[in-house]
Scaffold this active site. Structure first.
Site, PDB file in Angstrom:
ATOM      1  N   GLU A  57       0.802  -1.216   0.000  1.00  0.00           N
ATOM      2  CA  GLU A  57       0.000   0.000   0.000  1.00  0.00           C
ATOM      3  C   GLU A  57       0.838   1.272   0.000  1.00  0.00           C
ATOM      4  O   GLU A  57       0.489   2.258  -0.664  1.00  0.00           O
ATOM      5  CB  GLU A  57      -0.949   0.003   1.213  1.00  0.00           C
ATOM      6  CG  GLU A  57      -2.038  -1.041   1.145  1.00  0.00           C
ATOM      7  CD  GLU A  57      -1.595  -2.429   1.579  1.00  0.00           C
ATOM      8  OE1 GLU A  57      -2.400  -3.371   1.510  1.00  0.00           O
ATOM      9  OE2 GLU A  57      -0.412  -2.563   2.007  1.00  0.00           O
ATOM     10  N   ASP A 116     -14.059 -10.280   9.768  1.00  0.00           N
ATOM     11  CA  ASP A 116     -12.614 -10.078   9.595  1.00  0.00           C
ATOM     12  C   ASP A 116     -11.936  -9.663  10.894  1.00  0.00           C
ATOM     13  O   ASP A 116     -10.727  -9.798  11.044  1.00  0.00           O
ATOM     14  CB  ASP A 116     -12.346  -9.016   8.517  1.00  0.00           C
ATOM     15  CG  ASP A 116     -12.601  -9.558   7.119  1.00  0.00           C
ATOM     16  OD1 ASP A 116     -12.870 -10.771   6.995  1.00  0.00           O
ATOM     17  OD2 ASP A 116     -12.533  -8.771   6.163  1.00  0.00           O
ATOM     18  N   ARG A 166     -18.551  -2.056   3.826  1.00  0.00           N
ATOM     19  CA  ARG A 166     -18.791  -3.382   3.261  1.00  0.00           C
ATOM     20  C   ARG A 166     -20.258  -3.786   3.357  1.00  0.00           C
ATOM     21  O   ARG A 166     -20.793  -4.470   2.486  1.00  0.00           O
ATOM     22  CB  ARG A 166     -17.932  -4.399   4.026  1.00  0.00           C
ATOM     23  CG  ARG A 166     -18.133  -5.840   3.617  1.00  0.00           C
ATOM     24  CD  ARG A 166     -17.383  -6.761   4.569  1.00  0.00           C
ATOM     25  NE  ARG A 166     -17.387  -8.142   4.131  1.00  0.00           N
ATOM     26  CZ  ARG A 166     -16.873  -9.149   4.831  1.00  0.00           C
ATOM     27  NH1 ARG A 166     -16.315  -8.908   6.018  1.00  0.00           N
ATOM     28  NH2 ARG A 166     -16.908 -10.379   4.370  1.00  0.00           N
TER      29      ARG A 166
END
Length: 313
Positions: A57, A116, A166
């Site tokens: 990233e 997650d 999400r």
């Protein structure tokens, strides 16, 4: 009654990128998460304008910065934890410091990342990005707003951090909604207390306002989609007219919307302000909707805060 339309803001991000791909200056970068961030929608349509930077990233932000210096409007995408956290130095020094035309599409923000778990549930990204000079921060409430926000970011000259979720969330804006960068939106008027919300908490704020009616409390609801620069005028007006404020965000109460609102009102028109968000704690793994309830990020808890705020006037 018509069915409530639900859509994740990350889906709207992908659709907006596809629309922008018709422009010659648009490039999209991703850090090996195209399916999750929805940049894959752009990749399929414009493969020659898409770069997968891999799981790197920081390097991706550097590449985005370089490309922007030769005339491109660059969208760099990853999860919020990695865009704001892992790549903080590159965002600060390589993008914001020279005020380059890079737009950061940060998906999977907040507790609603779900299973997650804490390592990926970024509830600190707004605080991190707020601390960087020149950075604009947008946190849309639904897919309609998210789509328009991406288009607006593309037209804005300079760095922008866009926060997407999400979880599929209810649509709160009509199709004729017009996004204005830096302008808050009053979704419901009221005289007793103001609920200032951002992101997926905007829908919960509207539900809370309905609950408060049963207790004779008339709540105003304001959607703050642009957290930096924040709409100071709409906040001061609400403070003067309702006398109490509750902030609601899917983010830490430290450094996010609540902090931004209290900073404005402490300087311009002090009134009682109660903040609702993730307390000074990490998240945990679990179903997204259940986690929002566990962490108190729902209409019930907003209504409780509003009732308390009224008593402090």
């Amino acid at each position: 009654m018509a069915d409530v339309i639900k859509c994740a803001t990350r889906d709207a991000y992908g659709k907006a990128l596809k629309e922008l791909g018709k422009r010659d200056d648009i490039l999209v970068l991703d850090a090996d998460l195209a399916k999750a961030t929805k940049t894959i929608v752009f990749k399929k349509e414009f493969p020659e304008k898409f770069i997968d930077a891999g799981i790197a990233e920081g390097n991706m932000m550097g590449v985005a910065a370089g490309l922007s210096t030769v005339g491109y409007t660059v969208f760099a995408s990853s999860f919020a934890m990695f865009s704001a956290g892992r790549a903080f130095e590159q965002v600060r020094n390589s993008i914001a410091y020279p005020k380059l035309n890079v737009k950061i599409g940060a998906t999977h923000a907040g507790i609603s990342v779900g299973e997650d778990g804490a390592s990926h549930q970024c509830c600190e990204d707004i605080a991190l990005m707020r601390s960087i000079p020149n950075m604009v921060i947008i946190n849309p409430a639904d897919d309609v707003e998210a789509f328009q926000a991406v288009l607006a970011a593309a037209d804005f000259e300079g760095p922008v951090y866009m926060r997407f979720g999400r979880l599929a969330v209810p649509r709160v804006n009509s199709e004729d909604y017009k996004f204005e960068l830096g302008k808050g939106v009053t979704l419901k008027d009221g005289k007793d207390v103001t609920i200032v919300a951002t992101g997926l908490m905007v829908n919960e704020a509207l539900l809370a306002a309905e609950e408060l009616k049963a207790d004779g409390i008339d709540a105003r609801v304001i959607n703050i989609h642009t957290i930096k620069p924040i709409d100071r005028e709409i906040l001061v007006k609400a403070a003067k007219e309702t006398g109490a404020i509750v902030t609601a965000e899917e983010h830490s109460i430290i450094g996010g919307l609540g902090s931004a609102v209290t900073e404005v009102l402490c300087e311009e028109y002090p009134v009682p302000v109660l903040r609702l968000g993730v307390e000074d704690t990490f998240g945990k793994s679990g179903p997204a909707v259940e986690l929002l309830r566990i962490f108190g990020l729902d209409a019930k808890h907003i209504a409780e805060k509003a009732k308390k705020a009224v008593t402090l006037k």
